[in-house]
Design an enzyme around this catalytic site. Sequence first.
Site, PDB file in Angstrom:
ATOM      1  N   THR A  10     -11.139 -63.916 138.290  1.00 12.40           N
ATOM      2  CA  THR A  10     -10.415 -64.365 137.230  1.00 12.40           C
ATOM      3  C   THR A  10      -9.532 -65.433 138.059  1.00 12.40           C
ATOM      4  O   THR A  10      -9.326 -66.529 137.680  1.00 12.40           O
ATOM      5  CB  THR A  10      -9.467 -63.488 136.503  1.00 12.40           C
ATOM      6  OG1 THR A  10     -10.468 -62.691 135.849  1.00 12.40           O
ATOM      7  CG2 THR A  10      -8.796 -64.336 135.477  1.00 12.40           C
ATOM      8  N   VAL A  11      -8.871 -65.019 139.190  1.00 12.36           N
ATOM      9  CA  VAL A  11      -7.723 -65.676 139.609  1.00 12.36           C
ATOM     10  C   VAL A  11      -8.522 -66.892 140.696  1.00 12.36           C
ATOM     11  O   VAL A  11      -8.324 -68.078 140.666  1.00 12.36           O
ATOM     12  CB  VAL A  11      -6.709 -64.967 140.614  1.00 12.36           C
ATOM     13  CG1 VAL A  11      -5.787 -66.063 141.450  1.00 12.36           C
ATOM     14  CG2 VAL A  11      -5.947 -64.037 139.678  1.00 12.36           C
ATOM     15  N   LYS A  88      -0.661 -58.559 145.757  1.00 12.23           N
ATOM     16  CA  LYS A  88       0.702 -58.088 146.084  1.00 12.23           C
ATOM     17  C   LYS A  88       0.660 -56.610 146.843  1.00 12.23           C
ATOM     18  O   LYS A  88       1.286 -56.278 147.540  1.00 12.23           O
ATOM     19  CB  LYS A  88       1.466 -57.637 144.766  1.00 12.23           C
ATOM     20  CG  LYS A  88       0.653 -57.006 143.817  1.00 12.23           C
ATOM     21  CD  LYS A  88       0.147 -57.685 142.845  1.00 12.23           C
ATOM     22  CE  LYS A  88      -0.622 -56.958 141.565  1.00 12.23           C
ATOM     23  NZ  LYS A  88      -1.552 -57.836 140.645  1.00 12.23           N
ATOM     24  N   VAL A 115       3.960 -62.135 143.299  1.00  6.44           N
ATOM     25  CA  VAL A 115       4.999 -61.720 142.351  1.00  6.44           C
ATOM     26  C   VAL A 115       5.319 -62.737 141.190  1.00  6.44           C
ATOM     27  O   VAL A 115       5.682 -63.937 141.439  1.00  6.44           O
ATOM     28  CB  VAL A 115       6.346 -61.530 143.237  1.00  6.44           C
ATOM     29  CG1 VAL A 115       7.243 -60.676 141.974  1.00  6.44           C
ATOM     30  CG2 VAL A 115       6.068 -60.550 144.279  1.00  6.44           C
ATOM     31  N   GLY A 117       3.440 -64.023 138.776  1.00  9.74           N
ATOM     32  CA  GLY A 117       2.374 -65.091 138.156  1.00  9.74           C
ATOM     33  C   GLY A 117       2.991 -66.456 138.535  1.00  9.74           C
ATOM     34  O   GLY A 117       3.060 -67.026 139.607  1.00  9.74           O
ATOM     35  N   GLY A 170      -7.909 -57.551 127.732  1.00 11.64           N
ATOM     36  CA  GLY A 170      -7.762 -57.865 129.084  1.00 11.64           C
ATOM     37  C   GLY A 170      -6.531 -57.856 129.691  1.00 11.64           C
ATOM     38  O   GLY A 170      -6.481 -58.237 130.942  1.00 11.64           O
ATOM     39  N   GLU A 173      -6.247 -52.788 133.058  1.00  9.81           N
ATOM     40  CA  GLU A 173      -7.483 -52.555 133.535  1.00  9.81           C
ATOM     41  C   GLU A 173      -8.064 -51.286 132.697  1.00  9.81           C
ATOM     42  O   GLU A 173      -7.284 -50.553 132.006  1.00  9.81           O
ATOM     43  CB  GLU A 173      -7.237 -52.381 134.777  1.00  9.81           C
ATOM     44  CG  GLU A 173      -6.763 -53.295 135.802  1.00  9.81           C
ATOM     45  CD  GLU A 173      -7.752 -54.464 135.842  1.00  9.81           C
ATOM     46  OE1 GLU A 173      -9.111 -54.207 135.725  1.00  9.81           O
ATOM     47  OE2 GLU A 173      -7.481 -55.740 135.923  1.00  9.81           O
ATOM     48  N   LYS A 188       5.609 -55.477 144.166  1.00  8.30           N
ATOM     49  CA  LYS A 188       6.430 -56.659 143.815  1.00  8.30           C
ATOM     50  C   LYS A 188       7.673 -56.357 144.200  1.00  8.30           C
ATOM     51  O   LYS A 188       8.344 -57.407 144.599  1.00  8.30           O
ATOM     52  CB  LYS A 188       6.074 -57.020 142.390  1.00  8.30           C
ATOM     53  CG  LYS A 188       4.773 -57.321 141.851  1.00  8.30           C
ATOM     54  CD  LYS A 188       4.618 -57.392 140.596  1.00  8.30           C
ATOM     55  CE  LYS A 188       3.051 -57.849 140.134  1.00  8.30           C
ATOM     56  NZ  LYS A 188       2.793 -58.142 138.567  1.00  8.30           N
ATOM     57  N   GLY A 284      -2.478 -63.741 134.748  1.00 12.08           N
ATOM     58  CA  GLY A 284      -3.688 -64.588 134.299  1.00 12.08           C
ATOM     59  C   GLY A 284      -4.130 -65.524 135.174  1.00 12.08           C
ATOM     60  O   GLY A 284      -3.449 -66.011 136.290  1.00 12.08           O
TER      61      GLY A 284
END
Length: 373
Positions: A10-11, A88, A115, A117, A170, A173, A188, A284
């Site tokens: 995703t990232v 993280k 940390v 987003g 989503g 998890e 974090k 996200g």
Amino acid sequence: MKIALLGYGTVGRGVDEIISSRVPGVEVARILELPDRLTDDRMTASFDDILADGSVELVVECMGGIEPAHTYLMSALEAGKHVVTSNKAVVAAHLPEFAAAAQASGVGLYLEASVGGGIPWIASIEKARRVDDVTSFMGIMNGTTNYIVDAMRRDGADFADVLARAQELGYAERDPSADIDGVDVLNKTIITASVAFDVACEKNLPASGIRNLRLSDLELFAGDGRTVKLLGRGVREGGSYAAAVEPVAVREDSLEACVPGNFNLVTLDATTVGELKFYGQGAGSLPTGNAIVQDVLDCATGARRPVYDFSSPLAYDPSLLRADYVLRTEAAVGGEPYAPGAVLVRDLTAEAARALLDEALAADPTTFMAALG
């Protein structure tokens, strides 16, 4: 500048999308992916290919987990490649080691996306520290748990139902333990304390989550003008510091109480600038990707090169972080009545409160505890 991505989930896809569409002058030249997912000419299943590629100046790690991320990042730093990471867990576990390797090789280590987003949290701490000492921080650092609490409170829904909905959307998890048990916020908090206080933060911090939160607990605190938020907190005083992760019953008129959905709100307090608050998407693909790309641009342009020096003589002193605690439990833990089925125990350190919670959980596994904020 040519960069490599380690991981294309995703990232990673978000980073590739942002760079390819919005960032001229930076090229995603290599992508580390699993052998059965090599769907792009840039992809390789061998990290050694990336390490040996002299044209790749910077490695972006967005794999998650401790290994092989730790090995890959150390190898990249030792090979003289800059590193940007959103991981993280590995940063919390190995930040002093990474910082020393980066300094020895004369390259940059960038942590913004680990940390908060898309919130410019780490860079803002670094900027504040150019002038001030950061004296405290706190924040909603996990969008999943904030979504759960907010939906329970707004919809009058039970924890299990809201968690299932978060998984469908989503936000959570399949195994939500890291979120609901406070592990994600703990990582974090360790990173934040390390950067804010210039110290190799204690890893064994007191931490608890919201696994046992019930709708009736929110209703109980609402009767006292409060609601529950899972917070990471840290404080520095004199030559000492303390930090913890725990549910906190905050006042309903506080900004923290009003944070909706999966948003984050983090706060720092510093010597001359005072209190600063930062609000935004805490996770996200695109918000986290944005934070990574900001770090890439800082590196590519030379606009910012963080230096992490953990030689501060600050001592870990849990007595600095104290509060009154409410426990909803059938266990005998002392204290004074707070509400039916709940007791108030006054003036505990976060460490002592966590020990009391463990004692209560042994007798009543459904126990829930929150600090009064």
